[in-house]
Write an enzyme that holds these catalytic residues in place. Structure first.
Site, PDB file in Angstrom:
ATOM      1  N   GLU A 133       0.826  -1.214   0.000  1.00 43.51           N
ATOM      2  CA  GLU A 133       0.000   0.000   0.000  1.00 43.51           C
ATOM      3  C   GLU A 133       0.861   1.265   0.000  1.00 43.51           C
ATOM      4  O   GLU A 133       0.487   2.272  -0.596  1.00 43.51           O
ATOM      5  CB  GLU A 133      -0.960  -0.030   1.185  1.00 43.51           C
ATOM      6  CG  GLU A 133      -2.099  -1.033   0.960  1.00 43.51           C
ATOM      7  CD  GLU A 133      -2.938  -1.291   2.196  1.00 43.51           C
ATOM      8  OE1 GLU A 133      -4.174  -1.185   2.110  1.00 43.51           O
ATOM      9  OE2 GLU A 133      -2.349  -1.610   3.253  1.00 43.51           O
ATOM     10  N   GLU A 154      -4.253  -9.802   3.680  1.00 44.88           N
ATOM     11  CA  GLU A 154      -5.133  -9.468   4.798  1.00 44.88           C
ATOM     12  C   GLU A 154      -6.333 -10.394   4.922  1.00 44.88           C
ATOM     13  O   GLU A 154      -6.708 -10.799   6.038  1.00 44.88           O
ATOM     14  CB  GLU A 154      -5.603  -8.009   4.677  1.00 44.88           C
ATOM     15  CG  GLU A 154      -4.521  -6.984   4.988  1.00 44.88           C
ATOM     16  CD  GLU A 154      -3.668  -6.614   3.789  1.00 44.88           C
ATOM     17  OE1 GLU A 154      -2.874  -5.664   3.882  1.00 44.88           O
ATOM     18  OE2 GLU A 154      -3.790  -7.301   2.739  1.00 44.88           O
TER      19      GLU A 154
END
Length: 690
Positions: A133, A154
């Site tokens: 990210e 995740e």
């Protein structure tokens, strides 16, 4: 409310270290940020409040200067960054704390895309979760062709990419590719992609070789700043975004039946990314992250993660690795599909000669041909070079006689699951191999001790139980017989590591771990159908768990004949708990591959073989029956010392049976849901250990 910095008191802070770099071609000064936690590559850089604050302060200082042409971000050697500090995240107990974590990450990372000058991510090593990210927030990205892992894991842990991933990635590479990376890969044993794949998907704008990666990245950045290189981006919002998301939701329902909330939240966020503003999208990520951080699924996922990342790497009971013997040649008895898969794996991972034997030339040619064809597929997909493919093919050969094993150090049999046949095979092999050659068996249920009982050297026999498909399934059950010595066992574990398998030491007990539990589980479900429960009701009774397949789909995969044989073996060992279904025997006698037709509809003739029972159960009754049987069997296995601890059973079920990662291990799940309560178990069987 506890401040989040207190939750992360043990954080190993990832520092943002800034240095100025003069770019070539007169492009100006770049403020290059290196993310570094001060440890080597075995301790990847992560982000807790300390690491986020350090990066934020570095960006503050750079913004105040006004003399830089660009900002760059790179990681320490071999590591870019791998996401949030999960140790602290697991301690979150209040929703406001969870919101703080999400908002802090967004506040810091988004600045990389909102600076007055362009930002460049130079992805030099593993980039996962929040690490990826960071790169996504930058204006431009380069990646090293040697990067071993790029991922958003995740959902694998019961979370969502919560620092921009669900909003930035689908807009960058399109919703379909983003869904694959964010949802499909994590749910497929946390699959990761390599640097070359990340570049091909559009995550990175340029790719360079590892040797001069930073130098070439800086040159490329300079050309971008000068206008010599233009990076074009596709507007993915113009496509049929809604249909892509709807198709993914349908497949998710087929796989999970709503059992795990995280992938569904991720899909909702990806759908939102098409129209949401940056503020709206990031706020939605914060809310999703806060909800999921407060749920049981995260704790369960972290337990599973700890199993596969820590316990799997240090197998309980494994002898000193120094005792392991060197393996320079491998023999495989049999040339069927399982044997051929093993031969390919040995050749690829050990890079030593592998010779298969079988009873006739046709079978042998088919087995060796399978290996060579699979190598050709690897070449076609670019996973091996032409030279590597040639070497691998040369390593795998066939022989009609076991004399070819004379100089082998490790011989594994993969013949029919019959004790007498396997005893004969080992007797023949023992005549031609050295006294120290390891004799391994891929048996799924038979006694290792009995198999070795007639040999001159029973101490060198070890169980080496793969799961199908061999190349994909990560578990290896290593079984110690009554006479197996430490050198043999150490060699087996060493080979397992070289094969990149997660090995678990198992006592020589009927069907070991995975097959013992699956057979008990299957027996209860089939027993319910025998008693009159409609097959569809029983087959879908456990859908709510999100298991990888239904019991009768598993039966189809294993094959009714194999399932019947294992059931008979287990009934002989434990007649009071394992039954042999007469209807399953009828299915085998009828030559049916299972209860499903090739189009996945029910085969009416096969289903009719299970009719006749008069005591049907509800789906809930079938579910409880199967799970309580598993709880009872696990408790008995622990009492018998089949494995060292409950965690080893959990590890086996996660890696060998596809027990859902989001549920945590099977033993904590059974405890958490009350199913292992002594009131539900057979007399004298205690509940599972906490």
């Amino acid at each position: 409310m506890t401040d989040i910095k207190e939750l992360f008191a043990d954080e190993v802070v990832t520092r943002a270290i800034v240095r100025d770099v003069e770019l070539p071609y007169g492009a100006g000064t770049m403020a290059l940020i290196t993310l570094d936690n001060g440890l080597d590559h075995t301790k990847p850089s992560t982000f807790g409040p300390g690491g986020l604050t350090s990066l934020g302060e570095a960006l503050d200082a750079i913004s105040a200067r006004g003399d830089v042409a660009a900002v760059g971000v790179i990681g320490k050697p071999f590591i870019f960054a791998v996401g949030a500090d999960l140790n602290g995240a697991a301690l979150v107990s209040e929703r406001d704390q969870a919101l703080q974590i999400g908002r802090l990450g967004h506040d810091v990372f988004r600045r990389l895309g909102e600076l007055d000058v362009p930002s460049f991510a130079f992805v030099n090593g593993a980039a996962m979760g929040g690490g990826l990210e960071v790169a996504l927030h930058c204006t431009y990205r380069t990646i090293s062709s040697g990067v071993p892992a790029v991922a958003t894991p995740e959902c694998f842990l019961g979370l969502v990419p919560g620092w921009g991933g669900t909003q930035l990635l689908p807009r960058l590479i399109g919703p379909a590719a983003a869904i694959k990376l964010i949802i499909e890969n994590p749910l497929s044993q946390n699959r990761m992609i390599k640097g070359r794949d990340a570049f091909a998907s559009g995550i990175a704008d340029a790719m360079f070789e590892p040797a001069d990666f930073l130098e070439e990245s800086l040159r490329w950045a300079a050309r971008v700043l000068r206008g010599d290189v233009t990076v074009s981006r596709t507007d993915h919002t113009a496509g049929d975004w809604s249909k892509t998301v709807a198709d993914a939701r349908f497949l998710l329902d087929m796989k999970l039946h709503g059992a795990s909330p995280a992938p569904y939240r991720a899909l909702d966020l990806i759908e939102l990314a098409r129209t949401a503003s940056r503020d709206e999208g990031f706020d939605a990520e914060d809310q999703a992250l806060a909800d999921l951080l407060m749920g049981d699924e995260l704790r369960a996922g972290l337990y599973s993660f700890d199993l596969v990342q820590r316990r799997a790497k240090k197998p309980a009971g494994a002898p000193d690795a120094a005792l392991a013997r060197k393996v320079t040649k491998v023999g495989v008895v049999g040339a069927g599909l399982m044997a051929s898969q093993m031969a390919l794996l040995f050749a690829r991972r050990l890079e030593v000669p592998v010779v298969l034997t079988d009873l006739d030339q046709a079978r042998l040619d088919k087995g060796v041909g399978y290996v060579h064809a699979e190598i050709a597929k690897l070449l076609g997909k670019g996973r091996v070079s032409a030279d590597q493919a040639g070497r691998l093919k040369a390593l795998v050969t066939g022989s009609l006689t076991k004399d070819a094993f004379a100089d082998a150090d490790f011989v594994i049999e993969a013949v029919f699951e019959d004790l007498a046949v396997k005893q004969q095979v080992f007797a023949e092999v023992e005549e031609v191999v050295s006294a120290e050659c390891v004799l391994a068996t891929n048996t799924s249920s038979l006694s290792l001790t009995e198999m070795a009982s007639g040999l001159r050297h029973p101490e060198r026999v070890v169980g080496f139980h793969f799961f199908n498909p061999v190349a994909v399934m990560p578990l290896l059950e290593i079984i110690r017989g009554a006479e197996t010595d430490d050198a043999t066992l150490a060699t087996a574990f060493s080979v397992g590591r070289s094969l990149k398998k997660s090995s678990v030491l198992v006592k020589d007990a009927p069907a070991f771990v995975v097959n013992r539990l699956l057979t008990r589980f299957m027996g209860e479900v089939i027993g319910a159908v025998d008693e009159g429960t409609p097959l569809e009701v029983a087959d879908h009774a456990l859908d709510g768990l999100g298991l990888p397949m239904t019991p009768f789909t598993l039966l189809q995969l294993v094959g009714p004949a194999v399932a019947l044989h294992v059931a008979e073996t287990m009934h002989e060992a434990f007649p009071s708990r394992y039954s042999v279904s007469e209807n399953l025997a009828k299915l085998v006698a009828a030559g049916k591959p299972g209860v499903y037709a090739p189009d996945f509809s029910l085969d009416a003739e096969a289903v009719a073989l299970f009719s006749g029972g008069t005591s049907p159960s509800t789906a809930e009754e079938v579910r409880l029956r199967a799970l309580r049987a598993l709880a009872e069997e696990i408790r008995l296995m622990l009492d018998e010392g089949v494995v060292a601890a409950a965690q080893d059973i959990d590890l086996c079920m996660v890696l060998g049976a596809g027990w859902p990662f989001h549920l945590g291990g099977i033993t904590p799940y059974l405890d958490r849901t009350g199913i292992s309560d002594p009131r539900f178990l057979a007399p004298g069987v205690a509940s599972l250990p906490a």
